[in-house]
Structure formats: structure tokens, C-alpha cells
Write a protein that holds these residues in place. Structure first.
Motif, PDB file in Angstrom:
ATOM      1  N   SER A 124       0.838  -1.203   0.000  1.00  0.00           N
ATOM      2  CA  SER A 124       0.000   0.000   0.000  1.00  0.00           C
ATOM      3  C   SER A 124       0.875   1.255   0.000  1.00  0.00           C
ATOM      4  CB  SER A 124      -0.940   0.002   1.206  1.00  0.00           C
ATOM      5  OG  SER A 124      -0.232   0.222   2.415  1.00  0.00           O
ATOM      6  N   ARG A 127       2.057   1.845  -3.546  1.00  0.00           N
ATOM      7  CA  ARG A 127       1.007   2.481  -4.356  1.00  0.00           C
ATOM      8  C   ARG A 127       0.849   3.958  -3.976  1.00  0.00           C
ATOM      9  NH1 ARG A 127       1.084   1.465  -8.592  1.00  0.00           N
ATOM     10  NH2 ARG A 127       3.155   0.834  -7.918  1.00  0.00           N
ATOM     11  N   TYR A 128       1.018   4.261  -2.683  1.00  0.00           N
ATOM     12  CA  TYR A 128       0.921   5.654  -2.236  1.00  0.00           C
ATOM     13  C   TYR A 128       2.002   6.506  -2.897  1.00  0.00           C
ATOM     14  CZ  TYR A 128       2.040   9.636   0.738  1.00  0.00           C
ATOM     15  OH  TYR A 128       2.364  10.887   1.188  1.00  0.00           O
ATOM     16  N   SER A 222      -3.121   5.097   3.774  1.00  0.00           N
ATOM     17  CA  SER A 222      -2.467   5.225   2.467  1.00  0.00           C
ATOM     18  C   SER A 222      -3.500   5.395   1.361  1.00  0.00           C
ATOM     19  CB  SER A 222      -1.603   3.995   2.184  1.00  0.00           C
ATOM     20  OG  SER A 222      -0.555   3.888   3.120  1.00  0.00           O
ATOM     21  N   TYR A 223      -4.547   4.585   1.418  1.00  0.00           N
ATOM     22  CA  TYR A 223      -5.539   4.638   0.350  1.00  0.00           C
ATOM     23  C   TYR A 223      -6.452   5.855   0.451  1.00  0.00           C
ATOM     24  CZ  TYR A 223      -3.992   0.291  -1.585  1.00  0.00           C
ATOM     25  OH  TYR A 223      -3.220  -0.663  -2.187  1.00  0.00           O
ATOM     26  N   ILE A 226      -4.344   8.316  -1.279  1.00  0.00           N
ATOM     27  CA  ILE A 226      -4.364   8.002  -2.713  1.00  0.00           C
ATOM     28  C   ILE A 226      -5.676   8.463  -3.341  1.00  0.00           C
ATOM     29  CG2 ILE A 226      -4.484   6.098  -4.376  1.00  0.00           C
ATOM     30  CD1 ILE A 226      -2.496   4.595  -2.585  1.00  0.00           C
ATOM     31  N   PHE A 227      -6.778   8.190  -2.655  1.00  0.00           N
ATOM     32  CA  PHE A 227      -8.086   8.577  -3.182  1.00  0.00           C
ATOM     33  C   PHE A 227      -8.192  10.089  -3.343  1.00  0.00           C
ATOM     34  CE2 PHE A 227     -12.591   9.700  -2.447  1.00  0.00           C
ATOM     35  CZ  PHE A 227     -13.153   9.044  -3.532  1.00  0.00           C
ATOM     36  N   CYS A 246      -5.667   0.288  -7.108  1.00  0.00           N
ATOM     37  CA  CYS A 246      -5.911   0.391  -5.669  1.00  0.00           C
ATOM     38  C   CYS A 246      -7.132  -0.434  -5.239  1.00  0.00           C
ATOM     39  CB  CYS A 246      -6.109   1.846  -5.279  1.00  0.00           C
ATOM     40  SG  CYS A 246      -4.610   2.847  -5.506  1.00  0.00           S
ATOM     41  N   SER A 247      -8.147  -0.493  -6.082  1.00  0.00           N
ATOM     42  CA  SER A 247      -9.343  -1.262  -5.719  1.00  0.00           C
ATOM     43  C   SER A 247      -9.036  -2.744  -5.627  1.00  0.00           C
ATOM     44  CB  SER A 247     -10.453  -1.010  -6.743  1.00  0.00           C
ATOM     45  OG  SER A 247     -10.072  -1.459  -8.029  1.00  0.00           O
ATOM     46  N   HIS A 249      -6.160  -4.016  -4.740  1.00  0.00           N
ATOM     47  CA  HIS A 249      -5.421  -4.192  -3.486  1.00  0.00           C
ATOM     48  C   HIS A 249      -6.358  -4.169  -2.291  1.00  0.00           C
ATOM     49  CE1 HIS A 249      -1.582  -2.974  -1.055  1.00  0.00           C
ATOM     50  NE2 HIS A 249      -2.146  -4.065  -0.618  1.00  0.00           N
ATOM     51  N   LEU A 250      -7.314  -3.274  -2.292  1.00  0.00           N
ATOM     52  CA  LEU A 250      -8.272  -3.185  -1.183  1.00  0.00           C
ATOM     53  C   LEU A 250      -9.149  -4.435  -1.098  1.00  0.00           C
ATOM     54  CD1 LEU A 250      -9.430   0.551  -1.249  1.00  0.00           C
ATOM     55  CD2 LEU A 250      -8.151  -0.615   0.550  1.00  0.00           C
TER      56      LEU A 250
END
Length: 317
Positions: A124, A127-128, A222-223, A226-227, A246-247, A249-250
Motif C-alpha cells: 500500500s 502504491r501511495y 495510504s488509500y 491516494i483517493f 488500488c481497488s 489491493h483493497l
């Protein structure tokens, strides 16, 4: 229900544990076991292919894919820790497992589970950085940092598991040695101890805060960042790609952390052994199968690498 007489008839020695297996009272248990075996084969094949693709294709030698290959290795080992023994026990009719083998299974299950928690957190962060700080991504997420991330994930999970396994197996076990589970899961084994384990279970819950709640909090933070960054993007294509990555990963995070929180962070009175088995199936069987599908089916680079390998194989034939 198996008891002392079953043990004496060859199901194991008096020092062995007895794994009652998955839903022993289920009428059509054979169909379920065969289905799980098929899921295992799909999960093993999918994760193995993903690892080989990432290692073989130089275009996938990026931090995101390197970390993903380690996730696949963990999932491959995690599902192999539980399913083969369960299937062998069912078809052979032998449900015994020695204390050493039980401790070994607990160690690998906890080590791999802890490693996955840490790795998902570090993924995560990757990705951030990629979304929120793309210009410095190659500097921050260099090969050295990526290697350390992998080592921390594997090492942290193994160290935590070693301590917990040694302490769990040091308890004396008396009376029934029947484990109401399809593998040696720590809470199920602790129920067989003739000593009070409530203090240790409290310690385990605290440790789970470090390996479950803290990583989950970091992942969600983190997400969230990111969002917010994605909402400020001017490029619809960039926004779509970032949200898709990201979706996926979530989705993995929710499938993995949800059952783990219920099993290890709530009192035993809040859930039955049967419910624990269902949650463990999600955690250890279905999630390893879904991980490569979630990542590969939504990722053009992986699909391109797969098509390249398949076309090369077609030409050779």
C-alpha cells in the motif's frame, strides 16, 4: 466423534493430536473436499504462473510486481500448509498429527500470515508513492528498498511466529486431544490445554494489534491519501488506472484482514469452532486463489506478459 478408542485402533498414538477435519458431521463432505482440492490446484497454478511471469519478463521487474511476486509466494506456501494435510487425512482416514508436526504447521501458518500482513502494508505504501509522489517514485522505491521490504515481511512474520509457536506448544495438554479444525490453528490447540491460557490469549490479541490493526490502519490511511490524490488528477485515464490498481489491493486486504480480526481479536465465546473453520477457509484457501486472479485480470502488463509467453510457446510447438 473420535475419542481414545479411535486413537488406540491406529488413528495415532496417545501423544498425537487428532484433527477432526472440516465439518466432520457434513453429509456430503467428500464433494466439499474435492472442491477444495480443485481450488488448491487453481491457487497453486495461478500463483506459480504469476511468480514465473514476473521473474521471467524484464518489463515486470518493478517494485510493484516484485512485491506482488512475494505475495504470490506467501499465498502459495500458505495454502500448501493446510490443504494437502487435510485432503490426505480425509482420503486416508487417518486423522492423527504428531505434536512436532502440529507445532510446525502452527509456525508456518503464523509466519506466512504475519508476513502477508506486513507485505500488504508495504504494498500500500508502494502504491501511495506511485500515485502521490510519481516524480520521486524511482528514487524512493529503488531495488534496495524493495529488497528490504521483502526481507522485513518474511523476517517479521517468522520471528513473531517462532515466539508464539514455542509458547503455545509449551502448554501441557491433557484429556481430549481432538482439535476441532482442519489444521493446527493456535486458538483451537489452546482449547485443549489443561492450564489457564486466558492471559496468553490476551497477549496474542495485543500482538495482533501490531500485525493486524496497525497495518490495517496504515493501509487505510495510504488509500485515503491516494483517493484524495486521484480526485485531483486531470487525466481520466490516469484516474481510472490508479483506482483500478488500488481497488484490487483493497479487495485483497478486506478478504484477508476481516476473518483474521474475528478469529484472533475477539473472545472465543463470540464465535463457534464451525464459524472459525469457515473464516479460516476464506483466509487460507479462497484468498490465495483470488489474489493472482484479482491482480492479473485487471492488469494489462501481466496479461501482455502471459500472451507473450503463450505465443512463444505456440511458435516453438
Amino acid at each position: 466423534m473420535l475419542g481414545v478408542q479411535d486413537i488406540r485402533r491406529g488413528n495415532g498414538t496417545s501423544a498425537d493430536f487428532i484433527l477432526l477435519g472440516l465439518f466432520p458431521e457434513l453429509r456430503y463432505l467428500g464433494i466439499l473436499i474435492i472442491s477444495i482440492l480443485l481450488i488448491y490446484l487453481i491457487a497453486f497454478t495461478g500463483n506459480a504462473i504469476l511468480v514465473l511471469l514476473i521473474w521471467a519478463d524484464s518489463r515486470l521487474h518493478t517494485p510493484m510486481y516484485i512485491l506482488l511476486s512475494h505475495l504470490s509466494l506467501i499465498d502459495l506456501a500458505l495454502i500448501s500448509t493446510t490443504v494437502p494435510k487435510m485432503v490426505i487425512n480425509f482420503f486416508s482416514g487417518k486423522k492423527s498429527i504428531s505434536k512436532v508436526a502440529c507445532g510446525t504447521q502452527i509456525f508456518f501458518f503464523f509466519a506466512l500470515g504475519g508476513s502477508e500482513c506486513l507485505l500488504l502494508t508495504l504494498m500500500s505504501y508502494d502504491r501511495y508513492v506511485a500515485v502521490c509522489n510519481p516524480l520521486r517514485y524511482s528514487i524512493i522505491m529503488n531495488s534496495r528498498v524493495c529488497l528490504w521490504m521483502a526481507l522485513v515481511s518474511w523476517g517479521g512474520g517468522a520471528l513473531n511466529s517462532l515466539v508464539n509457536t514455542i509458547y503455545t506448544m509449551h502448554f501441557p495438554f491433557c484429556g481430549s486431544r481432538e482439535i476441532h479444525h482442519f489444521f493446527c490453528e493456535m486458538p483451537a490447540v489452546l482449547r485443549l490445554s489443561c492450564e489457564d491460557t486466558s492471559l496468553y490469549e490476551t497477549v496474542v490479541s495485543v500482538v495482533c494489534i501490531v500485525f493486524v490493526l496497525l497495518p490495517l490502519g496504515l493501509i487505510m490511511s495510504s488509500y485515503l491519501l491516494i483517493f484524495l490524490a486521484v480526485l485531483r488528477m486531470n487525466s481520466p485515464e490516469g484516474r481510472r488506472k490508479a483506482l483500478a490498481t488500488c481497488s484490487s489491493h483493497l479487495a485483497v486486504v478486506s478478504l484477508y484482514y476481516g476473518p483474521a480480526m474475528i478469529i484472533y481479536m475477539t473472545p472465543n465465546s463470540f464465535h463457534t469452532p464451525e464459524q472459525d473453520e469457515i473464516l479460516s477457509m476464506i483466509n487460507t484457501i479462497f484468498t490465495p486463489m483470488l489474489n493472482p486472479l484479482i491482480y492479473s485480470l485487471r492488469n494489462k502488463e501481466v496479461l501482455a506478459a502471459l500472451r507473450k509467453v503463450m505465443s512463444r510457446q505456440f511458435i516453438l510447438n
